[in-house]
Design a protein around this motif. Structure first.
Motif, PDB file in Angstrom:
ATOM      1  N   GLY A 253       0.729  -1.177  -0.014  1.00  0.00           N
ATOM      2  CA  GLY A 253      -0.058   0.081  -0.058  1.00  0.00           C
ATOM      3  C   GLY A 253       0.763   1.295   0.100  1.00  0.00           C
ATOM      4  N   LYS A 254       0.169   2.507  -0.160  1.00  0.00           N
ATOM      5  CA  LYS A 254       0.946   3.656  -0.146  1.00  0.00           C
ATOM      6  C   LYS A 254       0.319   4.657   0.853  1.00  0.00           C
ATOM      7  CE  LYS A 254       0.115   6.850  -3.262  1.00  0.00           C
ATOM      8  NZ  LYS A 254       0.258   7.434  -4.501  1.00  0.00           N
ATOM      9  N   GLU A 268      -3.474   3.674   1.108  1.00  0.00           N
ATOM     10  CA  GLU A 268      -4.233   2.945  -0.195  1.00  0.00           C
ATOM     11  C   GLU A 268      -3.753   1.719  -0.556  1.00  0.00           C
ATOM     12  OE1 GLU A 268      -4.763   4.375  -4.914  1.00  0.00           O
ATOM     13  OE2 GLU A 268      -3.545   5.357  -3.600  1.00  0.00           O
ATOM     14  N   ASN A 269      -4.543   0.826  -0.632  1.00  0.00           N
ATOM     15  CA  ASN A 269      -4.362  -0.585  -1.273  1.00  0.00           C
ATOM     16  C   ASN A 269      -3.844  -0.690  -2.568  1.00  0.00           C
ATOM     17  OD1 ASN A 269      -4.519  -3.345  -1.891  1.00  0.00           O
ATOM     18  ND2 ASN A 269      -5.776  -3.707  -0.195  1.00  0.00           N
ATOM     19  N   ASN A 270      -2.891  -0.952  -2.876  1.00  0.00           N
ATOM     20  CA  ASN A 270      -2.244  -0.738  -4.279  1.00  0.00           C
ATOM     21  C   ASN A 270      -3.132  -1.867  -5.150  1.00  0.00           C
ATOM     22  OD1 ASN A 270      -0.586   1.044  -3.431  1.00  0.00           O
ATOM     23  ND2 ASN A 270       1.262  -0.366  -3.566  1.00  0.00           N
ATOM     24  N   SER A 271      -3.417  -3.060  -4.677  1.00  0.00           N
ATOM     25  CA  SER A 271      -4.442  -3.997  -5.199  1.00  0.00           C
ATOM     26  C   SER A 271      -5.743  -3.551  -5.550  1.00  0.00           C
ATOM     27  CB  SER A 271      -4.476  -5.188  -4.595  1.00  0.00           C
ATOM     28  OG  SER A 271      -2.967  -5.922  -4.580  1.00  0.00           O
ATOM     29  N   SER A 272      -6.468  -3.121  -4.752  1.00  0.00           N
ATOM     30  CA  SER A 272      -7.850  -2.864  -4.959  1.00  0.00           C
ATOM     31  C   SER A 272      -8.187  -1.155  -5.168  1.00  0.00           C
ATOM     32  CB  SER A 272      -8.668  -3.258  -3.491  1.00  0.00           C
ATOM     33  OG  SER A 272      -8.119  -2.570  -2.525  1.00  0.00           O
ATOM     34  N   GLY A 273      -7.145  -0.184  -4.909  1.00  0.00           N
ATOM     35  CA  GLY A 273      -7.312   1.158  -4.865  1.00  0.00           C
ATOM     36  C   GLY A 273      -8.079   1.662  -3.799  1.00  0.00           C
ATOM     37  N   LYS A 274      -8.521   0.808  -2.815  1.00  0.00           N
ATOM     38  CA  LYS A 274      -9.235   1.341  -1.837  1.00  0.00           C
ATOM     39  C   LYS A 274      -8.468   2.116  -0.598  1.00  0.00           C
ATOM     40  CE  LYS A 274     -13.142  -2.020  -2.096  1.00  0.00           C
ATOM     41  NZ  LYS A 274     -14.036  -3.000  -1.468  1.00  0.00           N
ATOM     42  N   ILE A 275      -8.981   2.833   0.016  1.00  0.00           N
ATOM     43  CA  ILE A 275      -8.337   3.873   1.100  1.00  0.00           C
ATOM     44  C   ILE A 275      -8.741   3.054   2.264  1.00  0.00           C
ATOM     45  CG2 ILE A 275      -7.745   5.809   2.073  1.00  0.00           C
ATOM     46  CD1 ILE A 275      -7.863   7.124  -0.611  1.00  0.00           C
TER      47      ILE A 275
END
Length: 293
Positions: A253-254, A268-275
Motif C-alpha cells: 500500500g501507499k 491506499e491498497n495498491n491491489s484494490s485502490g481502496k483507502i
C-alpha cells in the motif's frame, strides 16, 4: 538477666521514680502510669530493705514505649515544633515525588515562613495540606495548617523548596526535528524548582525521539519538547497487514499521510485502490483490522 536495685522502703521507690521523671521531661507525662507498675514489682527481701528485680527487656520496653507515646501525644506549642512537623511532612512529599521520577536527590533545602502568632497556639493533632496537591513539591508553595485537637484552629505557612537531582540536558544546541543520540545529551545536577516542566531523568528512554523545537545547549530536556519520530512518511510504500475474523493477509500500500508508532493513518491498497485506515506498528508497516459480517 535481672538488674538488682535496693530501696529502703516501698515509698522510697515512689520518691526515686518521681525524681527520675521530674528531671526527664520526655517521660514526665507517663509518670502516673508507670510509677505503680514499677513499685508493685518490688518484693521484700528483709525486714529493713526491699529489693527490686527489673528484667532488662521489660525496662527497655517500657522506656521505649514511653518515648514513642510521649512524642506522638506531645502538644505542638512552639513555632519551631510546628516548623519541624511541617518539614517532616514536606520531606515525605519529596520522597514520594522522587520515587515517581525514579531518581534520588543530591541536595535539598526547605525554608519556611510561618504566619504570625503561631507561638501562642497549642495542638495535639496537626494536618497539613496545599492547593494542587498532585503538583511537584518544589519552588514556592503555600501550606494550610489545621489543628483538630484539643481545640480547632487554622493557620498558614509558605515553603521555599529547592531540590537538586541528576537530569538530562542538551550537550549542544538541538534543532527542530533532530533525532536524539547519546552525543547530543548529558546529565547534570539541577535544582528542579527552576524548571517549568517535568524533566527527563535518563537518556536511554528518549534516544531516537525527535525534537519538537529548538533546545539551547545546557537546557533541560523535558517530555513536552520531544515527540516520537515519524516512522512512516506520506507517499511511502508500506506493508499492509490485514486481519479479519481470524484471517490474516498482507498487501502493498501507499501511505497517504505521515505517522508515528501507534498512530492511525490512511493507506491506499495498491491491489484494490481502496483507502483504508490502519495503525503504524513499525517503520514501513501498517496494520488494519477489518470487520466482515
Amino acid at each position: 538477666m535481672y538488674t538488682k536495685g535496693l530501696v529502703k522502703k516501698s515509698h522510697s521507690c515512689l520518691s526515686a521514680l518521681f525524681t527520675f521523671f521530674r528531671y526527664n521531661k520526655l517521660y514526665a507525662n507517663l509518670k502516673n502510669t508507670y510509677l505503680s507498675i514499677y513499685c508493685l514489682s518490688f518484693t521484700q527481701k528483709s525486714n529493713h530493705n526491699a529489693e527490686a528485680y527489673f528484667p532488662h527487656r521489660k525496662i527497655l520496653y517500657f522506656l521505649l514505649s514511653g518515648s514513642i507515646l510521649g512524642l506522638s501525644s506531645t502538644a505542638i506549642a512552639a513555632p519551631q515544633e510546628i516548623d519541624q512537623a511541617l518539614k517532616q511532612h514536606i520531606q515525605q512529599e519529596i520522597k514520594q515525588y522522587l520515587k515517581q521520577l525514579g531518581t534520588k536527590s543530591n541536595q535539598q533545602k526547605i525554608n519556611l515562613t510561618l504566619a504570625p502568632g503561631l507561638e501562642k497556639q497549642k495542638c495535639d493533632t496537626l494536618i497539613f495540606s496545599r492547593p494542587q496537591a498532585n503538583s511537584a513539591p518544589v519552588g514556592r508553595i503555600s501550606y494550610r495548617i489545621e489543628c483538630t485537637a484539643p481545640s480547632s484552629w487554622q493557620s498558614r505557612a509558605t515553603a521555599r523548596i529547592q531540590l537538586w537531582a541528576n537530569i538530562v540536558v542538551a550537550s549542544r544546541t538541538l534543532q527542530r526535528n533532530e533525532k536524539l543520540r547519546h552525543d547530543m545529551l548529558k546529565t547534570e545536577s539541577v535544582d528542579l524548582s527552576t524548571l517549568n516542566r517535568d524533566p527527563v531523568m535518563t537518556m536511554d528512554e528518549i534516544l531516537g525521539m525527535a525534537v519538537k523545537r529548538r533546545i539551547q545547549q545546557g537546557h533541560a530536556i523535558s517530555w513536552s519538547l520531544l515527540e516520537s519520530p515519524e516512522i512512516v512518511k506520506r507517499g511511502d510504500i508500506v506493508t499492509l497487514l490485514i486481519r479479519a475474523n481470524g484471517f490474516s493477509a498482507s498487501a502493498q500500500g501507499k501511505a497517504m499521510e505521515n505517522g508515528i508508532k501507534g498512530q492511525q493513518i490512511k493507506v491506499e491498497n495498491n491491489s484494490s485502490g481502496k483507502i483504508i485506515e490502519g495503525i503504524v506498528i513499525e517503520s514501513g508497516v501498517v496494520e488494519t483490522n477489518l470487520k466482515i459480517n
